[in-house]
Design a protein around this motif. Structure first.
Motif, PDB file in Angstrom:
ATOM      1  N   LYS A   1      -2.332 -10.939  -3.277  1.00 61.27           N
ATOM      2  CA  LYS A   1      -2.645  -9.910  -4.263  1.00 61.27           C
ATOM      3  C   LYS A   1      -1.682  -8.747  -4.132  1.00 61.27           C
ATOM      4  N   LEU A   2      -1.405  -8.117  -5.263  1.00 61.04           N
ATOM      5  CA  LEU A   2      -0.595  -6.904  -5.283  1.00 61.04           C
ATOM      6  C   LEU A   2      -1.528  -5.707  -5.209  1.00 61.04           C
ATOM      7  N   VAL A   3      -1.088  -4.685  -4.501  1.00 57.74           N
ATOM      8  CA  VAL A   3      -1.896  -3.494  -4.298  1.00 57.74           C
ATOM      9  C   VAL A   3      -1.057  -2.284  -4.666  1.00 57.74           C
ATOM     10  N   LEU A   4      -1.666  -1.370  -5.393  1.00 57.51           N
ATOM     11  CA  LEU A   4      -1.033  -0.100  -5.716  1.00 57.51           C
ATOM     12  C   LEU A   4      -2.009   0.997  -5.302  1.00 57.51           C
ATOM     13  N   ILE A   5      -1.553   1.943  -4.501  1.00 56.70           N
ATOM     14  CA  ILE A   5      -2.402   3.029  -4.021  1.00 56.70           C
ATOM     15  C   ILE A   5      -1.764   4.334  -4.464  1.00 56.70           C
TER      16      ILE A   5
ATOM     17  N   LYS B 146     -10.230   7.949   3.489  1.00 54.98           N
ATOM     18  CA  LYS B 146      -8.905   7.385   3.768  1.00 54.98           C
ATOM     19  C   LYS B 146      -8.964   5.896   4.067  1.00 54.98           C
ATOM     20  N   SER B 147      -9.850   5.177   3.421  1.00 55.95           N
ATOM     21  CA  SER B 147     -10.031   3.763   3.724  1.00 55.95           C
ATOM     22  C   SER B 147      -9.846   2.914   2.469  1.00 55.95           C
ATOM     23  N   VAL B 148      -8.917   1.984   2.508  1.00 56.55           N
ATOM     24  CA  VAL B 148      -8.721   1.041   1.410  1.00 56.55           C
ATOM     25  C   VAL B 148      -9.164  -0.331   1.892  1.00 56.55           C
ATOM     26  N   PRO B 149     -10.249  -0.864   1.326  1.00 64.30           N
ATOM     27  CA  PRO B 149     -10.775  -2.144   1.827  1.00 64.30           C
ATOM     28  C   PRO B 149     -10.028  -3.343   1.252  1.00 64.30           C
ATOM     29  N   PHE B 150      -8.932  -3.747   1.897  1.00 66.88           N
ATOM     30  CA  PHE B 150      -8.222  -4.943   1.479  1.00 66.88           C
ATOM     31  C   PHE B 150      -9.131  -6.147   1.711  1.00 66.88           C
ATOM     32  N   ASP B 151      -9.241  -7.016   0.725  1.00 71.73           N
ATOM     33  CA  ASP B 151     -10.101  -8.191   0.878  1.00 71.73           C
ATOM     34  C   ASP B 151      -9.282  -9.477   0.790  1.00 71.73           C
ATOM     35  N   TYR B 152      -8.053  -9.437   1.233  1.00 71.57           N
ATOM     36  CA  TYR B 152      -7.162 -10.583   1.166  1.00 71.57           C
ATOM     37  C   TYR B 152      -6.169 -10.456   2.302  1.00 71.57           C
ATOM     38  N   SER B 153      -5.595 -11.549   2.705  1.00 73.13           N
ATOM     39  CA  SER B 153      -4.734 -11.514   3.879  1.00 73.13           C
ATOM     40  C   SER B 153      -3.258 -11.401   3.537  1.00 73.13           C
ATOM     41  N   LYS B 154      -2.881 -11.540   2.294  1.00 77.11           N
ATOM     42  CA  LYS B 154      -1.469 -11.463   1.928  1.00 77.11           C
ATOM     43  C   LYS B 154      -1.241 -10.378   0.875  1.00 77.11           C
ATOM     44  N   PRO B 155      -1.481  -9.120   1.236  1.00 77.93           N
ATOM     45  CA  PRO B 155      -1.214  -8.064   0.262  1.00 77.93           C
ATOM     46  C   PRO B 155       0.273  -7.717   0.218  1.00 77.93           C
ATOM     47  N   VAL B 156       0.726  -7.262  -0.941  1.00 79.69           N
ATOM     48  CA  VAL B 156       2.050  -6.674  -1.104  1.00 79.69           C
ATOM     49  C   VAL B 156       1.821  -5.339  -1.792  1.00 79.69           C
ATOM     50  N   LEU B 157       2.328  -4.277  -1.183  1.00 79.66           N
ATOM     51  CA  LEU B 157       2.198  -2.960  -1.787  1.00 79.66           C
ATOM     52  C   LEU B 157       3.285  -2.791  -2.834  1.00 79.66           C
ATOM     53  N   ILE B 158       2.884  -2.387  -4.035  1.00 80.30           N
ATOM     54  CA  ILE B 158       3.871  -2.037  -5.050  1.00 80.30           C
ATOM     55  C   ILE B 158       3.815  -0.523  -5.231  1.00 80.30           C
ATOM     56  N   HIS B 159       4.981   0.088  -5.331  1.00 86.08           N
ATOM     57  CA  HIS B 159       5.076   1.543  -5.383  1.00 86.08           C
ATOM     58  C   HIS B 159       6.142   1.925  -6.416  1.00 86.08           C
ATOM     59  N   PRO B 160       5.755   1.966  -7.706  1.00 89.21           N
ATOM     60  CA  PRO B 160       6.737   2.184  -8.766  1.00 89.21           C
ATOM     61  C   PRO B 160       6.985   3.649  -9.139  1.00 89.21           C
ATOM     62  N   SER B 161       6.615   4.586  -8.304  1.00 87.97           N
ATOM     63  CA  SER B 161       6.705   6.006  -8.621  1.00 87.97           C
ATOM     64  C   SER B 161       8.118   6.421  -9.028  1.00 87.97           C
ATOM     65  N   PHE B 162       8.180   7.293 -10.036  1.00 94.28           N
ATOM     66  CA  PHE B 162       9.467   7.825 -10.492  1.00 94.28           C
ATOM     67  C   PHE B 162      10.035   8.857  -9.522  1.00 94.28           C
ATOM     68  N   GLN B 163       9.159   9.561  -8.796  1.00 96.45           N
ATOM     69  CA  GLN B 163       9.599  10.692  -7.993  1.00 96.45           C
ATOM     70  C   GLN B 163       9.304  10.561  -6.512  1.00 96.45           C
ATOM     71  N   GLU B 164       8.180  10.011  -6.159  1.00101.14           N
ATOM     72  CA  GLU B 164       7.732  10.027  -4.769  1.00101.14           C
ATOM     73  C   GLU B 164       8.364   8.886  -3.982  1.00101.14           C
TER      74      GLU B 164
END
Length: 186
Positions: A54-58, A112-130
């Motif tokens: 799963k893809l994750v965006l925070i 400050k808790s993100v409950p991932f419910d999968y073992s293969k996460p990929v963080l996507i971070h498409p921010s223009f500035q950060e």
């Protein structure tokens, strides 16, 4: 683990970085007072293993965070979970989620808790500035690969994935999908 490492390396390391209260507690309990805690870190004890990719965006729901980019990834047919605090762009993101059933807004994270419910996460971070954001550093500290926008502030990570970070221009969503596919099959 952090406490043990601190105990062993205390004499050689000037300052430790703690990514969450759990690690800070471990450091303190081992008489290590030379640490800094990143305040908006994710609690890593929430990982529950299964084989789902799963893809994750925070992120906060702000336009400059470019969360709407997930719509360009919708053709990848991957589940995308978005964790964040309601912001002035929440309604726009919610409309995208209604249009694409594989894109979901999860409850805003608390404590400050993100409950991932999968073992293969990929963080996507498409921010223009950060760039070089805490969420990227936290993901990397937990062994989670990252695909982020190729902005100057992210250049510290390199571009080819050797550090677990793939820095790709958001104007190339097909390249993002190509790298997501590679990570899924890795």
């Amino acid at each position: 683990r952090a406490g043990f490492i601190a105990k062993v390396l205390k004499a050689k390391i000037k300052k430790f970085i703690s990514i969450n209260p759990q690690i800070s507690e471990q450091l303190s309990s081992n008489n290590c007072d030379n640490y800094v805690e990143i305040k908006n870190a994710v609690l890593s004890n929430k990982f529950i293993s299964n084989n789902k990719f799963k893809l994750v965006l925070i992120s906060r729901f702000k336009k400059h965070k470019n969360i709407q980019f997930v719509e360009k990834l919708s053709s990848s047919n991957y589940d995308i979970d978005i964790f964040g605090d309601k912001g002035d762009y929440y309604d726009n993101i919610n409309k995208i989620c209604q249009k694409y059933p594989l894109i979901n807004i999860k409850k805003p994270y608390k404590n400050k808790s993100v409950p991932f419910d999968y073992s293969k996460p990929v963080l996507i971070h498409p921010s223009f500035q950060e760039g070089t954001s805490n969420v990227i550093l936290e993901a990397l500290s937990m062994g989670v690969p990252v695909i982020c926008n190729n902005i100057k502030a992210n250049s510290i990570f390199g571009t080819n994935g050797e550090n677990g970070v793939f820095s790709i221009d958001v104007n190339q969503p097909d390249t993002w999908i190509e790298y997501i596919d590679k990570l899924k099959n890795d």
